[in-house]
Motif scaffolding. Structure first.
Motif, short mmCIF file in Angstrom:
data_model
loop_
_atom_site.label_atom_id
_atom_site.label_comp_id
_atom_site.label_asym_id
_atom_site.label_seq_id
_atom_site.Cartn_x
_atom_site.Cartn_y
_atom_site.Cartn_z
N LEU A 28 0.80 -1.22 0.00
CA LEU A 28 0.00 0.00 0.00
C LEU A 28 0.83 1.27 0.00
N GLY A 29 2.15 1.14 0.00
CA GLY A 29 2.99 2.33 0.08
C GLY A 29 2.72 3.31 -1.05
N THR A 30 2.64 2.82 -2.28
CA THR A 30 2.47 3.71 -3.43
C THR A 30 1.10 4.35 -3.45
N LEU A 84 2.31 10.14 -12.65
CA LEU A 84 2.78 9.26 -13.71
C LEU A 84 4.00 9.86 -14.41
N SER A 85 4.68 9.05 -15.20
CA SER A 85 5.94 9.43 -15.84
C SER A 85 5.87 10.82 -16.47
N ILE A 86 6.87 11.63 -16.17
CA ILE A 86 6.87 13.01 -16.64
C ILE A 86 7.04 13.07 -18.16
N LYS A 98 8.61 7.28 -8.86
CA LYS A 98 8.91 7.12 -7.44
C LYS A 98 9.39 8.43 -6.82
N GLU A 99 10.13 9.25 -7.59
CA GLU A 99 10.62 10.51 -7.06
C GLU A 99 9.46 11.46 -6.73
N ALA A 100 8.39 11.37 -7.53
CA ALA A 100 7.25 12.26 -7.31
C ALA A 100 6.56 11.98 -5.99
N SER A 197 1.23 -3.99 -14.94
CA SER A 197 1.79 -3.05 -13.96
C SER A 197 1.47 -1.61 -14.34
N SER A 198 1.44 -1.30 -15.65
CA SER A 198 1.02 0.03 -16.10
C SER A 198 -0.45 0.27 -15.79
N LEU A 199 -1.26 -0.76 -16.02
CA LEU A 199 -2.69 -0.64 -15.72
C LEU A 199 -2.89 -0.33 -14.24
N ARG A 200 -2.16 -1.05 -13.39
CA ARG A 200 -2.27 -0.80 -11.95
C ARG A 200 -1.86 0.63 -11.60
N ASP A 201 -0.74 1.12 -12.15
CA ASP A 201 -0.28 2.47 -11.83
C ASP A 201 -1.25 3.53 -12.33
#
Length: 486
Positions: A28-30, A84-86, A98-100, A197-201
């Protein structure tokens, strides 16, 4: 003593161990970091919603005919924090940066939403369908599988509920599971299962977007210019409107996790989950819509057994975005009061999945509902239902017992409507038959439950008053239907 909370009698167990399947941070961290990062940015003193909302179109209706129920529909977009990815923030194949998650300020991106205002909140006419009502609630609607916010506009039963009870309704797309995500989903099933994994994010980003929309609703929606009419909305200034999420099907499957996340931060006063279920790997192969997706997967796999294995592997990613992951013990956050309903005989979302979800909530069945009294769900009498109608929210753990049972003071109520013909049919259709044919016979239970008068009564009382009622107590047939005809 190995387990001091068991007392002196060690014969009560033969073996005791803790088996950790995933850490809280990995699970659940993310998703919690996206929620908290979103609210941290929105709660900053420099954030002003009036400069972050843009109206695209306003459609006004005159509310003069007996069947007019909608006074205004507003199509708009608002800016939300974006994780999401910049490099490709809007691309469906992007991932959470992750940095965000560690930043106090992240980029913002627009998200579209709809606001629906019923005639009863703005008219003084007294014809049948526009009797004057005070604003009672702002209801966030969650759409079904691969649909969009358009479902709110297409659902006349929602317009009728809003008009008769004084709801403003809002809707937005479930990012990750709307019609715009179909190309990614087809690509995932056809050739690249790792795209899950993209779908989840994307779903996690979608949760963040809905948290932002709910924040906007509570802090600025009713003061926006597009909510102004020739007369103010009918309101009782002594009573604040309630803020409720109502999700059906996928809107309840994803909505259960979203509501648990948002409710922990006080953004929601209640949740209604219609025909939900969990986990993903259980629901998919038992659904009448699965043959199409199984056929896609068999273009990339050799045997149906491989399909089951791949779905189980996908479940590892899915755990963090469904309610059985968000509410996994030991719990650390409360959830808002919740109504869960389903129909026995549902061919689209198996009732077994709804019962698993209800157990994750620690739900009780009100007396008169729950014709089967499923394992792990307590049958509540009238006194216990009254106790659930308190405003206390929280959880407590037995001291010293890391895996001990949890006491919920958050409340959830589960109701099952029995459709005799469909229930007998789905029971006769065994798992072995499903495996052999890959097909579950379709029926209309999934649609009929949302239109059922007994359930609609339960939902309206809950939205307006925040109270649990037994929908079957005053129902002439005790929530038993001969078949799904609606």
């Amino acid at each position: 003593t190995v387990a001091p909370w068991t007392g002196e009698d060690s014969s009560v167990f033969q073996m005791l161990f803790d088996f950790t399947t995933a850490s809280a941070e990995a699970q659940l961290g993310t998703v919690r970091a996206v929620r908290d990062g979103t609210l941290r940015q929105l709660d900053d003193a420099s954030w002003d919603w009036s400069s972050h909302v843009e109206v695209i179109k306003i459609i006004n209706n005159r509310c003069r005919r007996p069947n007019d129920r909608v006074a205004r529909v507003v199509h708009a977009e608002l800016h939300v924090p974006w994780f999401l990815s910049i490099d490709s923030p809007r691309h469906r194949a992007s991932h959470i940066e992750k940095e965000a998650l560690l930043s106090d300020q992240v980029p913002i991106e627009p998200v579209k939403f709809i606001v629906l205002v019923p005639c009863s909140l703005v008219t003084d006419n007294t014809h049948l369908n526009a009797t004057k009502k005070n604003l009672t609630a702002v209801v966030d609607f969650g759409h079904s599988f691969l649909y969009s916010r358009q479902e709110l506009l297409d659902s006349a039963f929602l317009h009728k509920m809003a008009n008769e009870n004084g709801y403003v309704m809002i809707a937005s797309n479930w990012r990750g599971m709307s019609r715009l995500d179909l190309p990614l989903i087809l690509r995932m099933f056809l050739s690249e299962p790792n795209m899950f994994s993209s779908l989840r994010d994307n779903i996690i980003q979608g949760y963040g977007a809905r948290v932002a929309i709910q924040h906007f609703c509570r802090s600025a929606l009713l003061d926006m210019d597009f909510m102004s009419f020739h007369k103010p909305l009918h309101r009782d200034n002594t009573t604040a409107p309630r803020y409720v999420h109502y999700g059906i099907s996928q809107g309840a499957i994803l909505g259960s996790a979203y509501a648990a996340l948002a409710g922990a931060r006080g953004l929601l006063d209640g949740t209604i989950l219609g025909n939900p279920g969990t986990p993903f790997s259980l629901l998919m192969p038992r659904s009448d819509i699965f043959p199409f997706y199984q056929a896609l997967m068999l273009m990339n796999l050799h045997y149906k057994r491989h399909v089951r294995i791949v779905l189980s592997l996908m479940q590892i990613f899915w755990d963090s975005v469904e309610v059985t992951g968000v509410l996994s013990p030991p719990l650390t956050e409360p959830f808002p009061k919740t109504i869960i309903y389903t129909g026995l005989g549902d061919s689209t979302v198996t009732t077994i999945g709804a019962e698993v979800l209800a157990r994750a909530y620690g739900a009780v069945i009100v007396e008169g509902g729950g014709k089967r009294h499923p394992h792990g769900l307590h049958l509540a009498d009238a006194q216990e239902v009254d106790a659930l109608n308190t405003d206390e929210i929280g959880i407590s753990l037995q001291e010293g017992a890391p895996s001990s049972p949890i006491t919920f003071t958050s409340a959830a109520v589960f109701t099952e409507i029995l459709y005799k013909k469909e229930w007998q049919s789905t029971n006769a259709f065994s798992d072995r038959t499903v495996q052999r044919s890959g097909n579950v016979p379709h029926n209309d239970v999934h649609w009929c439950t949302r239109l059922d008068p007994a359930l609609q009564h339960q939902i309206n009382v809950f939205i307006v008053e925040g109270l649990f009622v037994d929908p079957c107590k005053e129902d002439a047939n005790g929530c038993v239907r001969s078949n799904a005809t609606c």
